[in-house]
Design an enzyme around this catalytic site. Structure first.
Site, short mmCIF file in Angstrom:
data_model
loop_
_atom_site.label_atom_id
_atom_site.label_comp_id
_atom_site.label_asym_id
_atom_site.label_seq_id
_atom_site.Cartn_x
_atom_site.Cartn_y
_atom_site.Cartn_z
N ASP A 1 -0.28 -7.74 -4.52
CA ASP A 1 0.23 -8.50 -5.86
C ASP A 1 0.33 -7.62 -6.91
OD1 ASP A 1 1.36 -10.62 -6.99
OD2 ASP A 1 -0.74 -11.65 -7.29
N GLY A 2 0.99 -7.88 -7.96
CA GLY A 2 1.18 -7.20 -9.05
C GLY A 2 2.11 -6.29 -9.28
N GLY B 1 5.18 -6.58 -10.20
CA GLY B 1 6.13 -6.72 -11.53
C GLY B 1 5.21 -6.37 -12.55
N TRP C 1 2.57 -4.57 -13.06
CA TRP C 1 2.52 -3.11 -13.15
C TRP C 1 3.76 -2.44 -13.67
CZ3 TRP C 1 4.78 1.31 -11.61
CH2 TRP C 1 4.21 2.44 -11.30
N HIS D 1 7.96 -2.53 -7.37
CA HIS D 1 8.26 -2.77 -6.00
C HIS D 1 8.53 -1.38 -5.52
CE1 HIS D 1 8.28 -6.99 -6.38
NE2 HIS D 1 9.45 -7.03 -6.83
N SER E 1 6.85 -13.93 0.72
CA SER E 1 6.21 -15.19 1.22
C SER E 1 7.56 -16.36 1.13
CB SER E 1 5.36 -15.70 0.06
OG SER E 1 6.11 -15.92 -1.24
N THR E 2 7.44 -17.62 1.71
CA THR E 2 8.29 -18.38 1.54
C THR E 2 8.94 -18.71 0.29
OG1 THR E 2 6.67 -20.16 2.12
CG2 THR E 2 7.85 -19.55 3.94
N LEU F 1 -3.49 0.81 16.27
CA LEU F 1 -3.49 -0.15 15.17
C LEU F 1 -2.51 -1.28 14.94
CD1 LEU F 1 -4.81 -0.95 11.93
CD2 LEU F 1 -2.73 -0.11 11.12
#
Ligand code: FPP
Length: 255
Positions: free
Chosen positions: A15-16, A18, A20, A32, A60-61, A126
């Site tokens: 998150d963050g 935008g 930033w 992004h 996310s949806t 992984l």
């Protein structure tokens, strides 16, 4: 540094981006771009530290409500990541999965995503999962619908439903015993789950950091794992020894 306790499954809410960018006088998309550049290093560090599964909340949806130009940037960054990093992921033995409403994605995104998932499907290292157009409530509603359909078809009986069986109807079913999340990390100072892996993270530990995702380096990731490493996980049970300041003997305390 040796970590006494490494989480098997780490999930990150990136998150963050935008904020930033805005904080530096740049348009949101630049956040992004920088954010997508962070993914590779975190994947490598997770693998190096012995994490078995890493799930990244990429879309996310609720993110569908963003303006079209921002959505186009996000899809283009996802495609670029897959095109640029596929060889490296193959070399690192990373397996890629996607959870979420993949059928809502445009054909051009799926044309890059699906072959990449297929190409990395034999890898045993992984287990990397991108949550795309993902929402936990949608996932649980879908699981209930699929189970009900199986009951109508006579494949299942309602009385069979259990926690383990519900897990088989979730998008994360393919992860098997790795589907339970041990550690959730959220960047940007927000302290909420935002409809992310609500079932799978039922007993997870949380690390919230003020850093925005573009500033979340592999070193910060390692610090989050160090914080996890010092936590005592009780899964709602009792502990026989718990050091409480001022007390000399441990008492059974509830989590
Ligand atoms: C949250 O920042 C981030 C997203 C909605 C998307 C995350 C996407 C990436 C990191 C890039 C592409 C992903 C991959 C896997 C290559 P925000 O826009 O909500 O930030 P804000 O809360 O500051 O507005």
């Amino acid at each position: 540094m040796h970590l006494p306790q490494v989480p098997r499954h780490v999930a990150i809410i990136m998150d963050g981006n935008g904020r930033w960018a805005a904080g530096r006088g740049h348009p949101r998309f630049f956040g992004h771009v920088r954010g997508s550049g962070r993914v590779k290093g975190i994947v490598r560090e997770a693998d190096r530290l012995g994490v078995k599964a890493l799930t990244l909340f990429a879309f996310s949806t609720e993110n569908w409500s963003r303006p079209d130009p921002e959505l186009r940037i996000l899809w283009s960054l996802l495609k670029k990541f897959l095109q640029r990093e596929q060889e490296e992921l193959l070399r690192q033995n990373v397996r890629l999965r996607v959870i979420g409403e993949v059928d809502r994605l445009s054909v051009d995104v799926r044309q890059v995503l699906e072959p990449a998932v297929e190409r990395l499907s034999g890898n045993t290292g992984l287990q990397l999962t991108f949550a795309i157009s993902y929402g936990s409530r949608k996932e649980l509603a879908r699981a209930s619908r699929l189970f009900a359909e199986d009951c109508v078809r006579g494949i299942r009986r309602p009385g069979e439903m259990s926690e383990a069986l519900l897990g088989e109807y979730l998008w994360t079913a393919d992860l098997g015993d790795l589907s339970d999340v041990d550690l959730v990390i959220r960047t940007s100072g927000e302290q909420r789950m935002s409809n992310f892996l609500l079932w799978q993270a039922a007993y997870a530990e949380y690390v919230f950091t003020e850093l925005c995702w573009p500033d979340f380096t592999p070193d910060r990731f390692r610090e989050a794992l160090e914080a996890y490493s010092g936590r005592e996980r009780r899964f709602g049970g009792l502990v026989t020894r718990l050091s409480v300041p001022g007390e000399t003997s441990g008492k059974g305390l509830k989590a």
